[in-house]
Write an enzyme that holds these catalytic residues in place. Structure first.
Site, PDB file in Angstrom:
ATOM      1  N   VAL A 162     -13.560  -4.320   2.237  1.00 30.14           N
ATOM      2  CA  VAL A 162     -12.952  -2.998   2.330  1.00 30.14           C
ATOM      3  C   VAL A 162     -11.954  -3.026   3.478  1.00 30.14           C
ATOM      4  CG1 VAL A 162     -13.370  -0.548   2.743  1.00 30.14           C
ATOM      5  CG2 VAL A 162     -15.009  -1.872   1.392  1.00 30.14           C
ATOM      6  N   GLY A 163     -10.776  -2.519   3.230  1.00 30.82           N
ATOM      7  CA  GLY A 163      -9.733  -2.534   4.258  1.00 30.82           C
ATOM      8  C   GLY A 163      -9.746  -1.282   5.118  1.00 30.82           C
TER       9      GLY A 163
ATOM     10  N   THR B  81      -0.180   1.054   6.875  1.00 30.28           N
ATOM     11  CA  THR B  81      -0.148  -0.063   5.940  1.00 30.28           C
ATOM     12  C   THR B  81      -0.025  -1.348   6.742  1.00 30.28           C
ATOM     13  OG1 THR B  81       1.092  -1.171   4.191  1.00 30.28           O
ATOM     14  CG2 THR B  81       2.354   0.273   5.631  1.00 30.28           C
TER      15      THR B  81
ATOM     16  N   THR C  36       0.845  -1.205   0.000  1.00 25.57           N
ATOM     17  CA  THR C  36       0.000   0.000   0.000  1.00 25.57           C
ATOM     18  C   THR C  36       0.876   1.251   0.000  1.00 25.57           C
ATOM     19  OG1 THR C  36      -1.851  -1.027   1.118  1.00 25.57           O
ATOM     20  CG2 THR C  36      -1.519   1.295   1.586  1.00 25.57           C
TER      21      THR C  36
HETATM   22  N1  ASP Z   1      -3.871  -2.058   4.678  1.00 26.30           N
HETATM   23  C1  ASP Z   1      -4.184  -2.586   3.396  1.00 26.30           C
HETATM   24  C2  ASP Z   1      -5.500  -3.308   3.480  1.00 26.30           C
HETATM   25  O1  ASP Z   1      -5.686  -4.085   4.378  1.00 26.30           O
HETATM   26  C3  ASP Z   1      -3.149  -3.494   2.852  1.00 26.30           C
HETATM   27  C4  ASP Z   1      -1.759  -2.908   2.817  1.00 26.30           C
HETATM   28  O2  ASP Z   1      -1.407  -2.091   3.638  1.00 26.30           O
HETATM   29  O3  ASP Z   1      -0.997  -3.277   1.923  1.00 26.30           O
HETATM   30  O4  ASP Z   1      -6.306  -3.144   2.620  1.00 26.30           O
END
Ligand code: ASP
Length: 360
Positions: A255-256, A277, A226
């Protein structure tokens, strides 16, 4: 006597603006009274946290990451130096990372379990506490720009899926076909996980994706990736932005944390700006970004202590992994992650770009 009063009046009139200035954040020199440090422009970016150990990248790959991170951090900083806002700097830097296939955002986004790319992004203005977030996008080239449009041109904070894309059309955003997001590397990561899931099923083991033994984290191909940025601009305003394709093998519609304000993205002029992230579900449950801000607001913790407490203790204890970048109103930077590595870059006190990847 009359002359005495005139003199007092004169002194008051001259002194007042100076005193007022002293209380305004973002005034170089004067702020020395309020902080042990001079305020300065501040800019920090990340390109994701995950299993990134020395030796897991070839020298060529490492050089490519470093180059792109440096380009993005310098572009954002140049915007700040030219007098642009923190929001501008964040959008500029994140667009560069979104357009690069190296990161899990925009081009290069990871694949869902059913082989699609679903993009999330958010941006927040620490001055107004206004925010914009988008989720579940399939055709938007630069989700960060759409998130900003939601913040600035709609009465809403979050828009998702088809509705968000309809709004994007009205805002003349750049659309791309779904095939634009395809990269072989991310496709191969998905195939690896699908294969492992099938094996788990055969051996009656729990799903890797639920984070039990044999977890997704242990797959070396799973570098989160991310992207995010936090900024302090010349007016003393803080801002944060984050953009992602989410996590490989996520289910349709998942959804993250990134577009959840207070989880993966948060900014408040009175405390800090944060971009996260990592394993999004944990960041949502713990309200990571807002928690860091709250530690500064209610317990007056310095920024590095605040990010460490939330990442190294709370997130770690909960079993999540990932990291954050943060900046406070004086330009102090906080970076913390409990994963093996985190792609990151910042502008140091001398205005130089520093790029880091590994823990040490
Ligand atoms: N935090 C992001 C999610 O869970 C993933 C990432 O940080 O790469 O959607």
């Amino acid at each position: 006597m009359k002359r005495f009063f005139s003199a007092v009046l004169l002194i008051t009139l001259v002194a007042m603006p100076v005193l007022t200035l002293a209380q305004k954040p973002g005034r170089p020199g004067v702020l020395q009274l309020q902080s042990p440090q001079n305020p300065r422009l501040g800019f920090v970016i990340h390109g994701g946290a995950g299993v990134i150990t020395r030796g897991s990248l070839t020298p060529e790959e490492e050089a490519e990451y470093r180059k792109k991170l440096e380009e993005a951090v310098l572009a954002g900083y140049a915007a700040l130096k030219a007098g642009k806002t923190g929001l501008d700097a964040i959008e500029i830097a994140i667009r560069i990372l979104e357009d690069s296939p190296l990161f899990n955002a925009g081009k290069g986004a990871v694949f869902t379990a059913d082989g699609k790319n679903e993009l999330d992004a958010a941006i927040m203005d620490g001055k107004s506490l206004n925010a914009g977030a988008v989720a579940g996008l399939h055709h938007i080239k630069n989700p960060i720009t759409l998130a900003r449009a939601v913040m600035e041109k709609s009465p809403h904070v979050m828009m998702i899926g088809e509705g968000a894309e309809k709004f994007a059309k009205e805002q003349n955003m750049d659309f791309v076909p779904e095939s634009y997001f395809f990269t072989q590397r991310r496709w191969d990561s998905l195939q690896k996980i699908i294969k492992q899931e099938k094996e788990n099923e055969k051996n009656k083991k729990s799903s890797s994706f639920e984070g039990v033994p044999g977890s997704l984290r242990e797959l070396p191909s799973n570098k989160f990736g991310t992207v995010g940025a936090v900024a302090l601009d010349k007016d003393g305003n803080l801002a944060a932005g984050t953009s992602t394709g989410g996590m490989t093998y996520k289910k349709y519609g998942r959804v993250g944390d990134v577009p959840v304000i207070g989880a993966g993205t948060y900014a408040d002029n009175s405390t800090c700006a944060v971009s996260a992230t990592g394993w999004g579900e944990f960041f949502i449950r713990l309200g990571v970004a807002r928690d860091i801000s709250a530690l500064m607001e209610y317990r007056a913790l310095p920024i590095q202590q605040a990010v460490d407490l939330v990442i190294q203790q709370k997130l770690q204890k909960a079993g999540g992994d990932g990291g954050v970048i943060a900046i406070d109103k004086f330009g102090n930077i906080g970076i913390s992650f409990n994963s093996e590595g985190m792609y990151r870059a910042y502008i140091d006190k001398d205005g130089k770009a520093v790029v880091e990847i590994y823990k040490d």
